[in-house]
Scaffold this motif. Structure first.
Motif, PDB file in Angstrom:
ATOM      1  N   CYS A 136       0.849  -1.185   0.000  1.00  0.00           N
ATOM      2  CA  CYS A 136       0.000   0.000   0.000  1.00  0.00           C
ATOM      3  C   CYS A 136       0.890   1.243   0.000  1.00  0.00           C
ATOM      4  CB  CYS A 136      -0.870   0.003   1.251  1.00  0.00           C
ATOM      5  SG  CYS A 136      -1.837  -1.513   1.434  1.00  0.00           S
ATOM      6  N   CYS A 156      -0.824   1.384   6.529  1.00  0.00           N
ATOM      7  CA  CYS A 156      -2.165   1.378   5.942  1.00  0.00           C
ATOM      8  C   CYS A 156      -3.075   0.417   6.703  1.00  0.00           C
ATOM      9  CB  CYS A 156      -2.061   0.947   4.482  1.00  0.00           C
ATOM     10  SG  CYS A 156      -3.621   1.057   3.607  1.00  0.00           S
ATOM     11  N   CYS A 162      -4.458   1.733  -1.848  1.00  0.00           N
ATOM     12  CA  CYS A 162      -4.380   0.600  -0.925  1.00  0.00           C
ATOM     13  C   CYS A 162      -4.469  -0.696  -1.724  1.00  0.00           C
ATOM     14  CB  CYS A 162      -5.519   0.683   0.092  1.00  0.00           C
ATOM     15  SG  CYS A 162      -5.732  -0.824   1.043  1.00  0.00           S
ATOM     16  N   VAL A 220      -5.037  -3.704  -0.727  1.00  0.00           N
ATOM     17  CA  VAL A 220      -6.163  -4.556  -0.329  1.00  0.00           C
ATOM     18  C   VAL A 220      -7.448  -4.081  -1.004  1.00  0.00           C
ATOM     19  CG1 VAL A 220      -7.626  -5.247   1.610  1.00  0.00           C
ATOM     20  CG2 VAL A 220      -5.136  -5.273   1.863  1.00  0.00           C
TER      21      VAL A 220
HETATM   22 ZN    ZN Z   1      -3.872  -0.850   2.467  1.00  0.00          ZN
END
Ligand code: ZN
Length: 318
Positions: free
Chosen positions: A265, A270, A278, A280
């Motif tokens: 990230c 993060c 990000c 994810v």
């Molecule tokens: Zn992240």
């Protein structure tokens, strides 16, 4: 020659700086005011300790006469019970078995919390799916494999029939020291008995050195397994709450996010909630992390955040 003193443990020993040889061993059982030490040479002995000594099963120790010194720990596993009490479960473990049943399925987030707690404590978690002899098992196993097989080792088995037990025994036998966590009803006791038949005989043992008239002593025990490896058995180890897990640890250790470690990230700390760039959130948008898995993550994140806030508020009040 120094006067020899009969201590309350019944041992005859001379005073502190005596000539007793220093022996190295590991605590294999804890009885409140005494611990059982297994020495490197194979012999065992009870050694008295203070009631709140902080020693736990798995601790490496040096013993000289009646004096026990704890050596630095490689890992510590803690858990929080339903009453918010914190317990040190064991020392120097390297694996944690998370036991669930194929039916009924574990409460949402249970496996995830345990995986994060284990990893944050420096232990490798693995998943045991018990009761695979039940009719409904196949779908549950496939679903859990789908979620977790990319993150941890998964052992579907039946403690009752013994099916699937061999791979788990082989894994533990590769020199691992572990413990099992699981909620009520997953068959943890039958699993322990299937793995290590001697456990039955030792659990519930002994109020050794019970000098306060207490008649309940929780005994946790370190067992050497017949096929190699070691297991710590702690009665009542059923509730599993995260202890001292930071948001960063959750973000780093949540099962299923491993792929994002390399993608990285933008922000080093993060939380994968609403931060720009990000990894994810990108994978969720691409469908490579399911919306359901991400929702569970956010739920646990909220929990950890309010826990951290509470802790800070307690600090301010001091
Ligand atoms: Zn992240």
């Amino acid at each position: 020659m120094k006067a020899r003193k009969k201590t309350d443990s019944g041992h005859t020993a001379s005073k502190a700086s005596d000539l007793s040889p220093e022996r190295r061993g590991v605590i294999v059982a804890h009885h409140g005011v005494a611990v059982e030490v297994l020495y490197d040479g194979g012999e065992r002995d009870m050694v008295r300790v203070k009631r709140r000594s902080g020693h736990v099963v798995g601790d490496d120790v040096l013993v000289r006469g009646e004096v026990l010194e704890r050596l630095p720990r490689r890992t510590e596993l803690r858990r929080r019970d339903a009453m918010r009490g914190v317990h040190l479960v064991g020392a120097n473990l390297d694996v944690l078995g998370i036991v669930v049943a194929a039916f009924p399925l574990p409460p949402a987030g249970f496996i995830d919390r345990a995986v994060v707690a284990a990893r944050a404590a420096g232990l490798d978690p693995f998943l045991v799916i018990n009761k695979c002899d039940l009719d409904q098992a196949d779908n549950a196993v496939a679903a859990l494999q789908g979620i977790y097989a990319g993150s941890v080792m998964v052992f579907p088995l039946s403690a009752v029939t013994g099916d699937g037990l061999a791979p788990l025994l082989a894994f533990l036998g590769a020199g691992h020291r572990g413990a099992f966590v699981g909620t009520t009803g997953v068959g943890k006791s039958s699993l322990l008995n299937a793995i290590c038949p001697e456990i039955d005989l030792k659990v519930g043992a002994l109020n050794v050195f019970n000098d306060r008239g207490c008649n309940t002593t929780t005994v946790s025990t370190l067992h050497a397994l017949p096929d190699g490896g070691e297991l710590i058995d702690t009665p009542g180890f059923q509730d599993f709450g995260l202890v001292d897990i930071s948001m960063q640890e959750l973000a780093a250790h949540y099962p299923g996010f491993e792929e994002t470690h390399e993608l990285a990230c933008r922000f080093r700390n993060c939380r994968h909630r609403s931060e720009p760039c990000c990894a994810v959130i990108d994978l969720v948008a691409q469908g490579r992390i399911s919306a359901e898995r991400y929702a569970t993550y956010l739920e646990i994140l909220n929990e950890v955040e309010s826990g951290e806030l509470e802790a800070r508020q307690r600090e301010w009040k001091k």
